[in-house]
Design a protein around this motif. Structure first.
Motif, mmCIF file in Angstrom:
data_model
loop_
_atom_site.group_PDB
_atom_site.id
_atom_site.type_symbol
_atom_site.label_atom_id
_atom_site.label_comp_id
_atom_site.label_asym_id
_atom_site.label_seq_id
_atom_site.Cartn_x
_atom_site.Cartn_y
_atom_site.Cartn_z
ATOM 1 N N PRO A 34 0.835 -1.212 -0.136
ATOM 2 C CA PRO A 34 0.116 0.123 -0.143
ATOM 3 C C PRO A 34 0.938 1.368 0.044
ATOM 4 O O PRO A 34 1.805 1.317 0.662
ATOM 5 C CB PRO A 34 -0.608 -0.210 1.282
ATOM 6 C CG PRO A 34 -0.798 -1.438 1.602
ATOM 7 C CD PRO A 34 0.442 -2.176 1.202
ATOM 8 N N SER A 35 0.370 2.129 -0.870
ATOM 9 C CA SER A 35 1.126 3.445 -1.153
ATOM 10 C C SER A 35 2.356 3.626 -2.015
ATOM 11 O O SER A 35 3.212 4.380 -2.369
ATOM 12 C CB SER A 35 1.576 4.412 0.328
ATOM 13 O OG SER A 35 2.578 3.564 0.740
ATOM 14 N N HIS A 36 2.617 2.357 -2.581
ATOM 15 C CA HIS A 36 3.862 2.169 -3.147
ATOM 16 C C HIS A 36 3.326 2.035 -4.837
ATOM 17 O O HIS A 36 4.123 1.962 -5.472
ATOM 18 C CB HIS A 36 4.599 1.000 -3.043
ATOM 19 C CG HIS A 36 5.122 0.866 -1.801
ATOM 20 N ND1 HIS A 36 6.221 -0.220 -1.527
ATOM 21 C CD2 HIS A 36 5.132 1.767 -0.842
ATOM 22 C CE1 HIS A 36 6.741 0.164 -0.324
ATOM 23 N NE2 HIS A 36 6.235 0.909 0.288
ATOM 24 N N GLU A 89 2.519 4.582 -6.801
ATOM 25 C CA GLU A 89 2.923 5.819 -7.905
ATOM 26 C C GLU A 89 4.344 5.498 -7.926
ATOM 27 O O GLU A 89 5.016 5.615 -9.120
ATOM 28 C CB GLU A 89 2.562 6.916 -7.226
ATOM 29 C CG GLU A 89 2.879 8.307 -7.934
ATOM 30 C CD GLU A 89 1.988 8.103 -9.117
ATOM 31 O OE1 GLU A 89 2.352 8.789 -10.176
ATOM 32 O OE2 GLU A 89 0.775 7.598 -9.177
ATOM 33 N N TYR A 90 5.007 5.044 -6.880
ATOM 34 C CA TYR A 90 6.483 4.753 -7.152
ATOM 35 C C TYR A 90 6.842 3.676 -8.061
ATOM 36 O O TYR A 90 7.544 3.719 -8.929
ATOM 37 C CB TYR A 90 7.170 4.287 -5.780
ATOM 38 C CG TYR A 90 8.553 3.979 -5.893
ATOM 39 C CD1 TYR A 90 9.699 4.961 -5.760
ATOM 40 C CD2 TYR A 90 8.660 2.534 -5.978
ATOM 41 C CE1 TYR A 90 10.910 4.493 -6.204
ATOM 42 C CE2 TYR A 90 10.291 2.184 -6.355
ATOM 43 C CZ TYR A 90 11.233 3.105 -6.113
ATOM 44 O OH TYR A 90 12.533 2.699 -6.284
ATOM 45 N N CYS A 91 6.130 2.716 -8.086
ATOM 46 C CA CYS A 91 6.196 1.540 -8.979
ATOM 47 C C CYS A 91 5.940 2.273 -10.434
ATOM 48 O O CYS A 91 6.714 1.684 -11.381
ATOM 49 C CB CYS A 91 5.195 0.531 -8.631
ATOM 50 S SG CYS A 91 5.902 -0.404 -7.302
ATOM 51 N N LYS A 92 5.052 2.873 -10.499
ATOM 52 C CA LYS A 92 4.382 3.337 -11.848
ATOM 53 C C LYS A 92 5.639 4.164 -12.569
ATOM 54 O O LYS A 92 5.795 4.015 -13.710
ATOM 55 C CB LYS A 92 3.088 4.370 -11.662
ATOM 56 C CG LYS A 92 2.599 4.623 -12.941
ATOM 57 C CD LYS A 92 1.547 5.411 -12.896
ATOM 58 C CE LYS A 92 0.602 6.154 -13.965
ATOM 59 N NZ LYS A 92 1.504 7.094 -14.627
ATOM 60 N N LYS A 93 6.126 5.143 -11.651
ATOM 61 C CA LYS A 93 7.101 5.868 -12.224
ATOM 62 C C LYS A 93 8.578 5.419 -12.512
ATOM 63 O O LYS A 93 9.056 5.652 -13.434
ATOM 64 C CB LYS A 93 7.151 7.442 -11.562
ATOM 65 C CG LYS A 93 5.670 8.143 -11.815
ATOM 66 C CD LYS A 93 6.066 9.372 -10.960
ATOM 67 C CE LYS A 93 4.906 10.407 -11.005
ATOM 68 N NZ LYS A 93 4.908 11.596 -10.394
ATOM 69 N N GLU A 94 8.888 4.731 -11.274
ATOM 70 C CA GLU A 94 10.211 4.217 -11.387
ATOM 71 C C GLU A 94 10.797 2.870 -11.713
ATOM 72 O O GLU A 94 11.713 2.486 -12.073
ATOM 73 C CB GLU A 94 10.744 4.391 -9.772
ATOM 74 C CG GLU A 94 10.586 5.762 -9.259
ATOM 75 C CD GLU A 94 11.765 6.512 -9.898
ATOM 76 O OE1 GLU A 94 12.769 6.193 -10.276
ATOM 77 O OE2 GLU A 94 11.270 7.943 -10.008
ATOM 78 N N ILE A 95 9.539 2.269 -12.045
ATOM 79 C CA ILE A 95 9.705 0.946 -12.746
ATOM 80 C C ILE A 95 8.964 0.732 -13.876
ATOM 81 O O ILE A 95 9.557 0.300 -15.091
ATOM 82 C CB ILE A 95 9.328 -0.256 -11.649
ATOM 83 C CG1 ILE A 95 10.154 -0.280 -10.433
ATOM 84 C CG2 ILE A 95 9.447 -1.650 -12.270
ATOM 85 C CD1 ILE A 95 9.916 -0.988 -8.974
ATOM 86 N N ILE A 96 7.598 0.792 -13.823
ATOM 87 C CA ILE A 96 7.003 0.563 -15.084
ATOM 88 C C ILE A 96 7.493 1.444 -16.088
ATOM 89 O O ILE A 96 7.456 1.031 -17.502
ATOM 90 C CB ILE A 96 5.560 0.579 -14.639
ATOM 91 C CG1 ILE A 96 5.025 -0.238 -13.591
ATOM 92 C CG2 ILE A 96 4.666 0.169 -16.105
ATOM 93 C CD1 ILE A 96 5.535 -1.752 -13.775
ATOM 94 N N GLU A 97 7.073 2.878 -15.769
ATOM 95 C CA GLU A 97 7.511 3.686 -16.997
ATOM 96 C C GLU A 97 8.861 3.920 -17.283
ATOM 97 O O GLU A 97 9.374 4.035 -18.423
ATOM 98 C CB GLU A 97 6.969 5.147 -16.645
ATOM 99 C CG GLU A 97 5.297 5.083 -16.656
ATOM 100 C CD GLU A 97 4.697 6.545 -15.958
ATOM 101 O OE1 GLU A 97 5.744 7.528 -15.585
ATOM 102 O OE2 GLU A 97 3.580 6.851 -15.964
ATOM 103 N N ILE A 143 -1.799 -1.698 -11.364
ATOM 104 C CA ILE A 143 -1.143 -1.575 -10.272
ATOM 105 C C ILE A 143 -1.873 -1.420 -9.220
ATOM 106 O O ILE A 143 -2.640 -0.321 -8.894
ATOM 107 C CB ILE A 143 -0.053 -0.448 -10.194
ATOM 108 C CG1 ILE A 143 0.902 -0.492 -11.551
ATOM 109 C CG2 ILE A 143 0.969 -0.485 -8.965
ATOM 110 C CD1 ILE A 143 1.860 0.785 -11.616
ATOM 111 N N VAL A 144 -1.991 -2.627 -8.218
ATOM 112 C CA VAL A 144 -2.687 -2.416 -7.172
ATOM 113 C C VAL A 144 -2.148 -2.485 -5.685
ATOM 114 O O VAL A 144 -1.306 -3.187 -5.738
ATOM 115 C CB VAL A 144 -4.353 -3.633 -7.153
ATOM 116 C CG1 VAL A 144 -4.936 -3.102 -8.571
ATOM 117 C CG2 VAL A 144 -3.599 -4.813 -7.503
ATOM 118 N N ALA A 145 -2.835 -2.245 -4.646
ATOM 119 C CA ALA A 145 -2.256 -2.347 -3.325
ATOM 120 C C ALA A 145 -2.590 -3.869 -2.952
ATOM 121 O O ALA A 145 -3.711 -4.368 -2.959
ATOM 122 C CB ALA A 145 -2.482 -1.382 -2.396
#
Length: 231
Positions: free
Chosen positions: A58-60, A62-70, A80-82
């Motif tokens: 939970p709360s990760h 946006e981090y995963c979206k920007k720093e890993i996926i994109e 991306i779900v909690a």
């Protein structure tokens, strides 16, 4: 009318990784310059699966979206779900996000060495069997102990396999099984095939994986992973 069967990979990366003894969650620890979770996601990105659901702490999200996926161009990640406090609750979150799937492949993101051959084989098998699990024959003798750690039984090693992931299932069957087991309560399953067995009695077909398909859980595992990735 949909004719092509849809395969969705549910990649779990919601654990805290306490056994790694690191302030950084293990899924983000660097492995050859990239976060550990990248490798499992990249394997499914390059496979024949149609899309990916990433389950994070939970709360990760946006981090995963920007720093890993994109950052790494992982275009098959559709959601991306909690996750939850336990693994099975994280799986349930992923299942609920994969509603378009005919089959789901549930994979621990801390297993970075899944490869395209194994993904293809489990996709073929789940289409035939409806439930399929990856594992390897146990190399060591296994001893059952009692509550005081006295050995009480040595099972036949030829019948013992170490379970790995992915575990793959017909979506409708595993979704109903998880819903039933969660509603019943009183059980904390650690294995997806176990959930299926508890809910329906259905057995899961075991196919042989790879001894390299390790789960990075401890600092020692990370040392081994660095050896593999640098070969």
């Amino acid at each position: 009318m949909k004719t092509k069967k849809i395969y969705t990979a549910i990649v779990l990366a919601a654990g805290s990784g306490n056994r790694m003894k690191s302030e950084v969650p293990k899924q983000y620890l660097p492995l050859a310059g990239k976060p550990l979770i990248y490798y499992a996601l990249k394997a499914f990105e390059e496979s024949e699966v149609d899309d990916i659901v990433l389950v994070t702490a939970p709360s990760h999200e946006e981090y995963c979206k920007k720093e890993i996926i994109e950052r790494y161009g992982l275009n098959k990640v559709k959601a991306i779900v909690a996750g939850g406090d336990e693994r099975y609750l994280s799986v349930w979150s992923g299942i609920k996000a994969a509603t378009n799937a005919d089959y789901v492949l549930i994979h621990d993101g801390a297993r970075p060495f899944i490869d395209n051959d194994l993904i293809a084989r489990i996709m073929d098998m789940v289409a035939l069997e409806g439930a399929c699990t990856v594992g390897v024959p146990a190399k060591d003798t296994i001893r059952v102990v009692d509550s005081n750690n006295y050995g009480i039984h040595t099972p036949d090693r030829s019948t013992l396999w170490q379970v790995q992931t992915p575990q793959a299932f017909s979506y409708s069957v595993i979704a109903a099984a998880y819903e039933q087991v969660i509603a019943a309560g009183g059980c904390i399953p650690t294995d997806d095939a176990q959930v299926l067995e508890l809910a329906t009695g259905q057995k899961s077909k075991m196919i042989e994986g790879s001894y390299r398909n390790i789960k990075v859980t401890t600092p020692e595992d990370l040392l081994v992973a660095n050896c593999y990735v640098n070969e």
